[in-house]
Design a protein around this motif. Structure first.
Motif: not given
Lengths: 341, 341, 341
Positions: A329-330, A332-334
């Motif tokens: 998830l991190r 993807r956020l990045k």
């Protein structure tokens, strides 16, 4: 047992408002106290209970003097909770039967053990050769005091305690049933898929005024000793591994595990079901919340936590499943941030 | 006790550099050793301590031969930690008093129990009818050996151990104080809101060279037996439920709980305060980190973890609160991704 | 021991299909049963084992009557698991030696204790003055019954149990080895960096039909009592702190910790290695999953969970590291959402 309020004040101090001759036959919490009970108000949150309690007398702080006096007898003291603690001690001395000193004929005391004439060694207890049982102590029924162990003056072993060979207990300690002091630490060297035992040659040294809860274990050191300093309080079912060092006046709640060679500072508190890994150090005045794994040293005083928040099962399942993709998830956020900027 | 370095080498082998007649009276860690102590350097990380230690002799690996010899006596051996383990064993034999065989007059041995003449049954111990206490064993003070139980040759029960009815212990086992082997497993059938007991008809079978730490519990099986294979090492306050099977040479640290009917492989390690749910299987060579809940079977060797990272309380509070919205965060991220693409 | 199937049906009911004279000498799980064993099929998931089991007789639900009868003898009953539970009880009574009543000469009974003539007090047990040991009870070897304690009719203390002063046990209870009932609760008032003991003046009151697992601890109350209601089942190594109240027919698995003054409802279940903080309340019919910290009251029946999902170590490390930035991630997501909308 029944006492006059004047007896309590004579023994423990404090300022009494109301009828000093009123008689008390119980100590009780505010909400369960009847007219012949004494109660206490330590936490201002419970202030409203002062209006509803039926207690014959309430121990309060000076700030509540007038409010308390308006409803009946009151005992004013700077720290009501501490006063309450001392009252329970005074009460216990008055209500518990004083038991005579001496060695019960059904105890087994090996030759070469020293039992002070003012000590009490109860039925079916064992005291090994070279052990020293000092003045005013109690070795409870079915307890075991190993060879060359020492029970300091005024200490009390409940029924069925083990104090292992060469281990020492300071003065005025209380050790509850099922405690095992001085079992071997857990030490093995690997040898081609097998484990070779490292004999545990050290002992356990316990200071003065230490209390140890039921079924707690404190292992002996591998080479040096496991050390519990003065005033430490340990609850039930705690595991203290070999060569741990616990600083003075630290309190540890039930079911905590402290792994080998770790050093806990003074005046720390560790809440229930927490664990501390081995070979680390916690400085003084560290406070660990319940169910926390302390996985590295703590260099700054303060409060530390690490429990997983519980939830209804369905919510937990969704969050726990997502947690396993947290790193993704991190990323993807990045990626999204990059795209947008 | 004091020994010459030559005595150690004669007993345990290794190559001695330096004065073979130098005398040693203690085994100590590098940083606490004085000139009459022998120490060891097992972890290359501590290599720098070789320069500062005052130890009279250091056990080292061949790679450190010259470095060690330059500072004083050295004992060179391929595996210093294993050598150290064997040295502690040799030391323990020399320093501990040999205790005579025989049944203490204060022990209770029921008719029909067999006690080998070379066994030692200490004060206030109980041995039930049909039990077999083999050669060279010690049944510690206040220990309990149930009916038809068996203590294998050379095994040692510390003070206050329970070995339940029909349970068997292999050879050369060590069982520490407070251990309970063979209590009933936790089995009940629900019956209209009440629990109907399932009598636990099995027993516990323990192999050779097993060590069991203080206050650990191993329940008897419901129908079949709970089995602990050879060479298993269990630390303190561990719970082994009914019908668990633990493979040979697995080591389990303190406060671990293994639920019913689970099968743990050989050569596994489970770190402290972890739990394993029931009715699953872990293959050989699985290593579980501290404070991990193993909630499903593990089919591949390797290391597995699952503890919550601890933090200062304020950071933890923020992260824990967010954690409860984790699933929602993922949905928001998904929506954002959709919007942008 | 060997019995005919007709004996079982005569004792426990159910409908028998097949040869009533067939003899059974063991109870076994489906996959381990031989032709002279009786087995049971409680979980429809294992239905396929009905085809492969070699059991001489299988206990089944009515829905499986034909399928079971086709392969051999079958015992049909609405609740096969409950039937199995009762069968184990019947089996245990038939196979366990009946032990005579009476006080073993090696037990120590203080003057003023009452031991019912039908009770059995085993070797090296201790019963204090004023204690009452009712009809048909067993006080196991090396157990301790404190002064003024009470063991209710038909209850059984295994070897090496502690029932503390003034604590009471109801009827038909089973208490396993190493249990400590009535040690002091963990109560201290802070006093300038030291801890002042709060004497624990209450006791423990335990209802009927309660079972308590090995090495579990139940502390006495500070002022009032710690209460365990009827039919509660506690597994091993559980910690019940002072003034906890556990409702009837609640079952708690191994290594659970319940902190002080917490109230657990009736018909709850708490899975292994969970903890419940102090001074909260769980209503009836709450079910807590394994390894969960219950950190606040639960007002609605249902299932609650809170364990960290385990993973291979590398995945766990990445996710755990990210977890410590979770709050920051949420803020970044929020910022992104704002930017886009």
């Amino acid at each position: 047992m029944s006492v006059a309020l004047s007896d309590i004040v004579a023994a423990l101090g404090g300022e009494l408002l109301g009828d000093a001759s009123a008689r008390i036959d119980a100590i009780a919490p505010l909400d369960g106290a009847g007219p012949s009970a004494i109660s206490f108000l330590a936490n201002p949150r419970y202030r409203s209970q002062l209006g509803s309690t039926r207690a014959g007398c309430v121990i309060v702080a000076p700030a509540l003097r007038d409010e308390a006096a308006a409803r009946g007898a009151a005992l004013v003291t700077p720290d009501p909770y501490l006063y309450f603690a001392r009252l329970t001690q005074w009460w216990a001395v008055r209500t518990r039967a004083a038991l005579p000193a001496g060695v019960h004929p059904g105890a087994v005391v090996e030759e070469g053990a020293y039992i002070d004439p003012t000590a009490r060694v109860e039925a079916l207890a064992f005291v090994g050769a070279g052990a020293v049982v000092e003045a005013g102590t109690v070795v409870g029924a079915q307890s075991f005091v190993g060879r060359a162990a020492r029970v300091g003056a005024g200490s009390r072993l409940a029924a069925r305690v083990v104090l292992g060979e060469r281990c020492t207990l300071g003065q005025r300690c209380i050790v509850h049933s099922g405690v095992v002091i001085g079992a071997d630490g857990f030490g093995f060297a690997p040898d081609q898929g097998r484990w070779e035992k490292i004999e545990q040659l050290g002992a356990v040294r316990i200071g003065d005024d230490v209390e140890i809860g039921a079924n707690t274990c404190i292992d002996r050191g591998a080479l040096g000793d496991t050390v519990i300093e003065d005033g430490v309080k340990l609850d039930n079912l705690i595991q203290i591994a070999h060569n741990v060092h616990i600083g003075a006046h630290t309190a540890i709640a039930g079911c905590v595990a402290i792994a080998g060679s770790t050093r806990i500072g003074r005046h720390c508190t560790i809440a229930g079901a927490s664990s501390v890994v081995g070979h680390i150090e916690l400085v003084d005045h560290v406070h660990v919340s319940a169910c926390t794994l302390v996985s590295r040293s703590i260099r700054q005083p303060g409060r530390y936590s690490g429990s997983f928040p519980f939830d209804d099962n369905a919510s937990w399942e969704k969050n726990a499943a997502t947690l396993r993709q947290l790193h993704a998830l991190r990323e993807r956020l990045k990626a999204l941030e990059k795209k947008i900027s």
